[in-house]
Design a protein around this motif. Structure first.
Motif, short mmCIF file in Angstrom:
data_model
loop_
_atom_site.label_atom_id
_atom_site.label_comp_id
_atom_site.label_asym_id
_atom_site.label_seq_id
_atom_site.Cartn_x
_atom_site.Cartn_y
_atom_site.Cartn_z
N GLY A 106 -10.08 -10.26 -13.71
CA GLY A 106 -9.33 -10.24 -12.46
C GLY A 106 -8.28 -9.16 -12.45
N LEU A 107 -7.49 -9.15 -11.43
CA LEU A 107 -6.44 -8.16 -11.26
C LEU A 107 -5.28 -8.45 -12.20
N HIS A 108 -4.88 -7.45 -12.99
CA HIS A 108 -3.67 -7.56 -13.80
C HIS A 108 -2.48 -7.12 -12.98
N HIS A 109 -2.54 -5.92 -12.42
CA HIS A 109 -1.53 -5.47 -11.48
C HIS A 109 -2.06 -4.29 -10.68
N LEU A 110 -1.42 -4.02 -9.57
CA LEU A 110 -1.77 -2.90 -8.72
C LEU A 110 -0.60 -1.94 -8.74
N ALA A 111 -0.81 -0.72 -9.24
CA ALA A 111 0.24 0.28 -9.33
C ALA A 111 0.16 1.22 -8.14
N LEU A 112 1.25 1.32 -7.40
CA LEU A 112 1.33 2.17 -6.22
C LEU A 112 2.34 3.27 -6.48
N SER A 113 1.91 4.52 -6.38
CA SER A 113 2.78 5.66 -6.62
C SER A 113 3.63 5.92 -5.38
N GLU A 152 3.13 -2.99 -8.95
CA GLU A 152 4.00 -2.02 -9.62
C GLU A 152 4.27 -0.88 -8.65
N LEU A 153 5.53 -0.52 -8.49
CA LEU A 153 5.89 0.72 -7.82
C LEU A 153 6.24 1.68 -8.92
N ILE A 154 5.53 2.82 -8.97
CA ILE A 154 5.73 3.78 -10.04
C ILE A 154 6.12 5.13 -9.42
N ALA A 155 7.16 5.74 -9.97
CA ALA A 155 7.66 7.00 -9.44
C ALA A 155 6.92 8.21 -10.01
N ASP A 156 6.01 8.00 -10.94
CA ASP A 156 5.21 9.11 -11.47
C ASP A 156 4.26 9.61 -10.39
N ASP A 157 3.94 10.89 -10.43
CA ASP A 157 2.97 11.47 -9.50
C ASP A 157 1.60 10.85 -9.74
N LEU A 158 0.77 10.90 -8.71
CA LEU A 158 -0.63 10.50 -8.87
C LEU A 158 -1.25 11.35 -9.98
N GLY A 159 -2.04 10.74 -10.82
CA GLY A 159 -2.70 11.46 -11.90
C GLY A 159 -1.83 11.66 -13.12
N GLU A 160 -0.63 11.07 -13.14
CA GLU A 160 0.26 11.15 -14.29
C GLU A 160 0.70 9.75 -14.70
N MET A 161 0.99 9.62 -15.99
CA MET A 161 1.53 8.36 -16.51
C MET A 161 2.56 8.73 -17.54
N TYR A 162 3.81 8.46 -17.25
CA TYR A 162 4.93 8.75 -18.15
C TYR A 162 4.91 10.21 -18.58
N GLY A 163 4.63 11.11 -17.62
CA GLY A 163 4.68 12.55 -17.90
C GLY A 163 3.40 13.15 -18.44
#
Length: 167
Positions: A106-113, A152-163
């Motif tokens: 199932g769904l763990h979380h949905l991350a939205l940039s 999850e709201l993530i401030a990273d750009d699409l296609g990046e994860m923690y830089g």
């Protein structure tokens, strides 16, 4: 129960083996056959409450609302989450689905940039709305939506994860 130190080491070895076998250098990767995620669909127990949360608090405009073709009386509705991507919901009146639960497969979380300047604003909106959240790595906020799905709201750009590039 969390894995032991020995099990963690073995799992790291498996990850290394999988990375070596399947993760090709960027220059050697074939082009993807996909165009992107058209939409991800979640379940809503209350259409109006879901609209108020996603549109009014999170700032994702409602773009469509119609009857679900697969279940008479059910609503199917969509929010614009950027770059032509949509977050969709179904309500399924008459079905007792119970509360949201994370399950295997199932769904763990949905991350939205979201852009960093919106991320800070949205964090303030969550505070104003009394939504409890978990702050991680100064770029991620995790919180439940009205039905308990982890967002999850993530401030990273699409296609990046923690830089680091992931796409």
């Amino acid at each position: 129960m969390a894995p032991t130190e020995s099990e963690v080491a073995k799992l790291a070895e498996v990850r290394d083996r999988l990375r070596d076998k399947h993760l090709h250098p960027v220059a050697e990767r074939p082009a993807t056959s996909g165009r992107g995620i058209h939409h991800t669909a979640l379940i809503s127990s209350d259409v109006e409450r879901t609209i108020a949360f996603y549109q009014d608090i999170l700032g994702f405009p409602l773009t469509e609302l119609f009857e679900n073709r697969d279940y008479p009386g059910s609503s199917h509705f969509f929010f614009d989450v950027g770059n032509g991507n949509a977050l969709a919901f179904f309500d399924l009146p008459g079905l007792d689905l119970g509360p949201y639960a994370e399950v295997l497969g199932g769904l763990h979380h949905l991350a939205l940039s979201v852009p960093p300047e919106h991320w800070a604003e949205l964090r303030g909106r969550l505070d104003d709305a009394g939504v409890a959240y978990q702050l991680e790595s100064k770029t991620s906020i995790y919180f439940p939506d009205p039905d308990g799905a982890r967002i999850e709201l993530i401030a990273d750009d699409l296609g990046e994860m923690y830089g680091s590039k992931i796409g």
